[in-house]
Motif scaffolding. Structure first.
Motif, short mmCIF file in Angstrom:
data_model
loop_
_atom_site.label_atom_id
_atom_site.label_comp_id
_atom_site.label_asym_id
_atom_site.label_seq_id
_atom_site.Cartn_x
_atom_site.Cartn_y
_atom_site.Cartn_z
N ASN A 28 1.00 -1.15 0.40
CA ASN A 28 -0.26 -0.11 0.12
C ASN A 28 0.68 1.30 -0.25
O ASN A 28 0.63 2.89 -0.64
N SER A 29 1.93 1.17 0.68
CA SER A 29 3.16 2.36 0.31
C SER A 29 4.03 1.96 0.67
O SER A 29 4.71 0.88 0.85
N ASN A 30 4.68 3.36 0.58
CA ASN A 30 6.49 3.12 0.41
C ASN A 30 6.95 4.00 1.22
O ASN A 30 6.62 5.55 0.40
N ILE A 31 7.92 4.34 2.14
CA ILE A 31 8.11 5.02 3.01
C ILE A 31 9.78 5.36 3.21
O ILE A 31 10.60 4.18 3.38
N GLN A 32 10.70 6.76 2.57
CA GLN A 32 12.02 6.63 2.70
C GLN A 32 12.21 7.84 3.69
O GLN A 32 11.61 9.19 4.14
N VAL A 33 13.42 7.18 4.33
CA VAL A 33 13.29 7.92 5.96
C VAL A 33 15.10 8.44 6.00
O VAL A 33 15.99 6.62 5.04
N ASN A 34 15.64 9.04 6.32
CA ASN A 34 16.96 9.62 6.26
C ASN A 34 17.46 9.56 7.56
O ASN A 34 16.75 10.24 8.75
N ILE A 35 18.71 8.94 7.93
CA ILE A 35 18.82 9.27 9.61
C ILE A 35 19.33 10.45 9.77
O ILE A 35 19.99 10.89 9.05
N GLY A 36 18.95 10.67 11.30
CA GLY A 36 19.08 12.35 10.93
C GLY A 36 18.54 13.46 11.16
O GLY A 36 19.04 14.61 11.13
N LYS A 37 17.85 12.93 10.16
CA LYS A 37 16.31 14.10 9.99
C LYS A 37 15.02 13.42 10.02
O LYS A 37 14.74 12.77 10.19
N SER A 38 14.05 15.13 9.93
CA SER A 38 12.71 14.95 10.62
C SER A 38 12.09 15.03 9.42
O SER A 38 11.08 14.14 9.84
N ILE A 39 12.72 14.97 8.37
CA ILE A 39 11.91 14.35 7.01
C ILE A 39 11.55 13.73 6.36
O ILE A 39 12.75 13.03 6.31
N ILE A 40 10.55 12.78 6.36
CA ILE A 40 10.44 11.89 5.73
C ILE A 40 9.64 12.05 4.08
O ILE A 40 9.00 12.86 4.29
N VAL A 41 9.22 11.25 3.25
CA VAL A 41 8.93 10.85 1.87
C VAL A 41 7.65 9.57 2.31
O VAL A 41 8.46 8.28 1.87
N LEU A 42 6.69 10.32 2.24
CA LEU A 42 5.79 9.09 2.23
C LEU A 42 4.69 9.15 0.65
O LEU A 42 4.11 9.97 0.98
N ASP A 43 5.35 8.40 -0.34
CA ASP A 43 4.56 7.96 -1.56
C ASP A 43 4.83 9.06 -1.59
O ASP A 43 3.80 9.84 -2.44
N GLN A 44 6.28 10.05 -1.83
CA GLN A 44 6.01 11.07 -2.93
C GLN A 44 5.67 12.13 -2.43
O GLN A 44 5.89 13.56 -3.04
N LYS A 45 4.82 12.44 -1.02
CA LYS A 45 4.26 13.61 -0.20
C LYS A 45 5.65 13.60 0.76
O LYS A 45 5.88 12.96 2.09
N GLU A 46 6.14 14.75 1.19
CA GLU A 46 7.01 14.88 2.07
C GLU A 46 6.12 15.72 3.79
O GLU A 46 5.08 16.25 3.56
N ILE A 47 6.77 14.97 5.14
CA ILE A 47 6.40 15.01 6.02
C ILE A 47 7.11 15.23 7.06
O ILE A 47 8.25 14.58 6.86
N ASP A 48 6.85 16.19 7.73
CA ASP A 48 8.32 16.74 8.74
C ASP A 48 7.41 16.64 10.30
O ASP A 48 6.66 16.38 10.50
N LEU A 49 8.55 15.24 10.92
CA LEU A 49 7.61 15.14 11.99
C LEU A 49 7.91 15.45 13.11
O LEU A 49 7.40 15.12 14.57
N GLU A 50 9.03 16.87 12.53
CA GLU A 50 9.59 17.72 14.06
C GLU A 50 10.54 16.60 14.92
O GLU A 50 11.09 17.61 15.86
#
Length: 585
Positions: free
Chosen positions: A82-104
């Protein structure tokens, strides 16, 4: 332990140079409950130096069926069908299905393991998340599918309704969940704002909230079920079931249901809040009022009384032979598939997901356990907007009781002095939108309302983790929007700067609303404060030179001047009421 204290302790740990992996051990007592099952993690969750709970992502992702790909350069991909999530260590921004989300809060790695804030579970994995600071327990629930026919007729989010709620969250700090349905079509089913502000956990459609006095309609239903089975009779004197209860020979079950018993309301007594909540018993709260005289002869007046519904839950236990909690589960919750509804701090110590807050624009977390654990049949339940919709739909059927019993439940028995009539656990009133059957609920940190507009087959359910919220007005406004009636759009409150603080000198003084109710205005260090009789003082903030608003409650104070420019009175605007206070010389 408070969030602030935990944060301070962790700050000292970092200053003293304790290795970071020791922080993980500090969180070893955190209990994780996934879909009502306690789970053991290979890597412990822990609180970081900012008080944010960090969760080991791989453990949960694998349980939820995500495949994990390490892409190098601190980049990880979590994916399922159903979904694809890209995570970067050390950052608060993730990409959920090509949409950026700031986890703060930054995603981090500890000893080669990836840890994410709870906002990741809420925003990226779309989980229902609840964090209880007091018990150091984390509750995680997957969103359940709604298979009933009346959920399948979802017609999409009504943009006008959704826009109103978005503005309400933005300008008035509304946090909660809303469900609106008309003629069996779900028009809006959505969470707004935060279940926990500190942890950035979002409210969902299946977030559990304490519902306070909305519990009373379930207590009344249980009584009517027992009446149908001839296990009791509504006109029975309570002496029949509680032989040693004073005045029990003059009070009927009907009196308890309709708030006409004359009993003292135990939740109004200061000593109620001094009770121990470790092993609560209904006898403890009833002992507070047993020896107090009746306030009026039973059946002659209406006075809202939680004592009556606490007694009803005791009678249900005496008659059925099981606990009040067990009775509700077996005879109401289970038959209606209300899997997210229960009794707060009951047999399994279940509680709500949402953190309880007091305040308005400024919110303060509060401890609601004493009230919720000892409200019994008067207000000890938690639920979700979706489960309450299941309840609403059942009230149009004979699934729980026959039509004759439903007619008795929704009959107005006594006038509530301008508020309509009271039935059995429901209020009934005529409005410009037609006949409304509803009940609000309020605790120290939650507010609730289920409103049924019978003529339109329209239901509005409002749950919020804010105390003292005017859910009755909100439900009516949402019903008005749905029916194409006029309404007022939420607007921002703009604080202005008062350059000449000498202005406040004209406002300082005592203002008498009525005998025993005074508002005292003081000015200190360039700020202005208002203190109501018997309460703490709170700062009020200028909207104009004459008009000031609170941040701790939804209320305004407007100062009125005479022809000579001197202040003669003030007007307190709260909950749609305007009260005038005359300035004392």
């Amino acid at each position: 332990m408070s969030r602030r204290l935990i944060s301070l302790i962790l700050s000292f740990i970092l200053i003293l140079g304790i290795p970071f992996n020791a922080l993980s051990e500090a969180g070893s007592k955190i209990q994780i409950i996934l879909d009502e099952e306690v789970v053991e993690l290979e890597n412990n969750a822990f609180l970081n130096q900012d008080g944010k709970l960090m969760y080991p992502l791989r453990d949960l992702a694998e349980k939820l069926g995500y495949s994990i790909t390490w892409n190098g350069n601190q980049n990880i991909t979590f994916s399922n069908e159903n979904s694809n999530i890209q995570v970067n260590i050390g950052k608060s921004i993730i990409v959920l299905d090509q949409k950026e989300i700031d986890l703060e809060t930054n995603i981090i790695a500890v000893n080669g393991k990836t840890f994410v804030p709870l906002s990741f579970l809420s925003d990226a994995l779309d989980l229902v998340v609840g964090w209880d600071t007091k018990t150091q327990s984390l509750r995680i629930n997957q969103i359940k599918k709604n298979n009933e026919d009346y959920f399948q007729s979802y017609v999409g989010v009504n943009n006008e309704l959704n826009n109103y709620m978005e503005l309400l969250h933005k300008y008035e700090n509304f946090n909660g969940s809303i469900l609106i349905a008309k003629k069996g079509d779900v028009i809006l089913d959505k969470g707004y704002g935060f279940a926990d502000i500190d942890q950035n956990i979002k409210n969902k459609t299946q977030t559990r909230f304490a519902i306070g006095s909305v519990t009373k309609q379930f207590t009344a239903m249980a009584i009517m079920q027992l009446d149908e089975k001839q296990m009791l009779n509504i006109e029975d004197k309570i002496l029949k079931y509680l032989p040693d209860f004073p005045n029990g020979d003059g009070i009927t079950i009907h009196n308890l249901l309709t708030h006409t018993s004359g009993l003292v309301n135990y939740t109004e007594l200061p000593e109620f809040y001094a009770l121990e909540s470790e092993d609560p018993k209904v006898e403890d709260v009833l002992n507070l009022i047993k020896d107090k005289p009746l306030e009026f002869e039973p059946g002659t007046q209406f006075k809202y009384c939680n004592t009556g519904y606490a007694l009803l839950s005791e009678i249900i236990e005496k008659v059925s032979g099981v606990t009040f909690e067990e009775y509700l589960h077996e005879n109401i919750f289970r038959p209606l598939n209300m899997k997210d509804t229960g009794v707060c701090y009951g047999k399994n110590k279940e509680i709500h997901h949402a953190t309880a807050y007091s305040g308005h624009l400024d919110l303060i977390p509060v401890d609601d356990e004493i009230l919720l654990s000892q409200a019994y049949g008067a207000g000890n339940m938690y639920s979700t907007v979706e489960d309450l919709y299941r309840w609403d739909r059942a009230l149009d059927t004979e699934q729980l009781v026959k039509k004759e019993s439903l007619d008795r439940i929704f009959k107005g028995y006594i006038d509530m002095q301008g508020m309509g009539d009271y039935g059995y656990g429901w209020l009934i009133r005529d409005t410009e939108l037609g006949k409304e059957i509803f009940h609000t609920g309020g605790t120290l940190g939650f507010s609730a309302n289920i409103a049924r507009y019978i003529d339109e087959d329209l239901t509005v359910i409002v749950l919020t983790n804010k105390s003292g919220y005017d859910t009755m007005s909100l439900a009516y406004t949402l019903a008005s929007i749905t029916l194409g009636k006029e309404y007022t759009t939420p607007e921002p409150i703009k604080e202005i700067e008062i350059k000449d603080k000498a202005l406040y000198d004209n406002y300082v003084g005592e203002y008498v609303i009525f005998p025993g109710f005074t508002i005292t205005i003081t000015a200190e260090e360039g700020k202005i404060y208002a203190m109501v009789t018997g309460q703490d003082k709170y700062e009020i903030f200028p909207e104009s030179e004459e008009s000031y608003f609170y941040k701790i409650v939804k209320a305004k104070i407007t100062f009125v001047k005479g022809e000579d420019g001197k202040v003669t009175s003030l007007i307190l605007d709260q909950n749609g009421q305007n009260l005038t206070g005359i300035k004392m010389k």
